[in-house]
Design an enzyme around this catalytic site. Structure first.
Site, PDB file in Angstrom:
ATOM      1  N   ASN A  87       4.556  -6.636  -3.306  1.00 23.61           N
ATOM      2  CA  ASN A  87       4.856  -5.499  -4.169  1.00 23.61           C
ATOM      3  C   ASN A  87       5.651  -4.487  -3.341  1.00 23.61           C
ATOM      4  O   ASN A  87       5.316  -4.233  -2.178  1.00 23.61           O
ATOM      5  CB  ASN A  87       3.570  -4.854  -4.684  1.00 23.61           C
ATOM      6  CG  ASN A  87       2.811  -5.758  -5.639  1.00 23.61           C
ATOM      7  OD1 ASN A  87       3.428  -6.522  -6.378  1.00 23.61           O
ATOM      8  ND2 ASN A  87       1.492  -5.691  -5.618  1.00 23.61           N
ATOM      9  N   VAL A  96      -0.451   0.615  -1.324  1.00 25.83           N
ATOM     10  CA  VAL A  96      -0.684   0.911   0.095  1.00 25.83           C
ATOM     11  C   VAL A  96       0.648   0.791   0.850  1.00 25.83           C
ATOM     12  O   VAL A  96       1.245  -0.294   0.883  1.00 25.83           O
ATOM     13  CB  VAL A  96      -1.719  -0.059   0.704  1.00 25.83           C
ATOM     14  CG1 VAL A  96      -1.944   0.268   2.181  1.00 25.83           C
ATOM     15  CG2 VAL A  96      -3.038   0.009  -0.068  1.00 25.83           C
ATOM     16  N   HIS A 100       2.306  -5.890   2.982  1.00 29.43           N
ATOM     17  CA  HIS A 100       1.260  -6.917   2.954  1.00 29.43           C
ATOM     18  C   HIS A 100       1.678  -7.980   1.955  1.00 29.43           C
ATOM     19  O   HIS A 100       2.316  -7.684   0.935  1.00 29.43           O
ATOM     20  CB  HIS A 100      -0.099  -6.308   2.575  1.00 29.43           C
ATOM     21  CG  HIS A 100      -0.041  -5.410   1.384  1.00 29.43           C
ATOM     22  ND1 HIS A 100       0.420  -4.114   1.450  1.00 29.43           N
ATOM     23  CD2 HIS A 100      -0.355  -5.633   0.086  1.00 29.43           C
ATOM     24  CE1 HIS A 100       0.376  -3.569   0.251  1.00 29.43           C
ATOM     25  NE2 HIS A 100      -0.084  -4.472  -0.592  1.00 29.43           N
TER      26      HIS A 100
HETATM   27  P1  AMP Z   1      -0.572  -3.198  -3.372  1.00 30.41           P
HETATM   28  O1  AMP Z   1      -0.833  -2.675  -4.751  1.00 30.41           O
HETATM   29  O2  AMP Z   1       0.422  -4.317  -3.325  1.00 30.41           O
HETATM   30  O3  AMP Z   1      -0.239  -2.082  -2.408  1.00 30.41           O
HETATM   31  O4  AMP Z   1      -1.911  -3.870  -2.897  1.00 30.41           O
HETATM   32  C1  AMP Z   1      -2.907  -3.185  -2.201  1.00 30.41           C
HETATM   33  C2  AMP Z   1      -4.135  -4.047  -2.253  1.00 30.41           C
HETATM   34  O5  AMP Z   1      -5.047  -3.585  -1.272  1.00 30.41           O
HETATM   35  C3  AMP Z   1      -4.862  -4.015  -3.594  1.00 30.41           C
HETATM   36  O6  AMP Z   1      -4.947  -5.341  -4.111  1.00 30.41           O
HETATM   37  C4  AMP Z   1      -6.221  -3.433  -3.244  1.00 30.41           C
HETATM   38  O7  AMP Z   1      -7.277  -4.008  -3.991  1.00 30.41           O
HETATM   39  C5  AMP Z   1      -6.340  -3.774  -1.761  1.00 30.41           C
HETATM   40  N1  AMP Z   1      -7.227  -2.914  -0.997  1.00 30.41           N
HETATM   41  C6  AMP Z   1      -7.270  -1.561  -1.001  1.00 30.41           C
HETATM   42  N2  AMP Z   1      -8.210  -1.114  -0.151  1.00 30.41           N
HETATM   43  C7  AMP Z   1      -8.764  -2.208   0.428  1.00 30.41           C
HETATM   44  C8  AMP Z   1      -9.796  -2.429   1.393  1.00 30.41           C
HETATM   45  N3  AMP Z   1     -10.449  -1.393   1.954  1.00 30.41           N
HETATM   46  N4  AMP Z   1     -10.103  -3.707   1.733  1.00 30.41           N
HETATM   47  C9  AMP Z   1      -9.447  -4.751   1.168  1.00 30.41           C
HETATM   48  N5  AMP Z   1      -8.458  -4.612   0.259  1.00 30.41           N
HETATM   49  C10 AMP Z   1      -8.132  -3.366  -0.124  1.00 30.41           C
END
Ligand code: AMP
Length: 114
Positions: A87, A96, A100
């Protein structure tokens, strides 16, 4: 490095289930899984978005893709298949700002994605 949730996980400041780690990246289980298996391949280098990638990151991004393939196989996803997702920024659904690679599997994926 500790300014995002992934920076904090990399720094050991908040817990996460690490399923893989090497010198360049970690793989954790997503806290809010969107599929029976939902992993995140996270580089140790804190690059904010895919739009910030340069030629110097080609090896890292290739490595992350190979790691995604290996962990998918280890999780039993390789035979049926799975989805890899980057994303990018708001319109791409990125929450985030530390790049990733999502690894999603264990169910039938649909196209087009939401
Ligand atoms: P994005 O929307 O592509 O930025 O994905 C961020 C991902 O990080 C989402 O799928 C969240 O569920 C995941 N996420 C956020 N905080 C945590 C955490 N503390 N541990 C594991 N995954 C997380």
């Amino acid at each position: 490095m500790a300014e995002t949730v992934f920076g904090k996980i990399l720094a050991g400041e908040i817990p996460a289930e690490r399923v893989y780690e090497d010198a360049f990246c970690i793989v954790i289980r997503d806290i809010a899984p969107q599929a029976p298996t939902h992993l995140l391949v996270i580089p140790k280098e804190p690059i904010a978005t895919v739009a910030d990638l340069g030629d110097e990151h080609k090896e890292l991004v290739g490595h992350m893709t190979v790691v995604a393939s290996r962990v998918a196989e280890k999780e039993g996803l390789a035979d049926d298949g799975y989805r890899l997702v980057w994303n990018c920024k708001d319109a791409g659904g990125q929450e985030v700002p530390h790049i990733h690679l999502h690894v999603l599997g264990g169910r039938q994926m649909k196209w087009p994605p939401g």
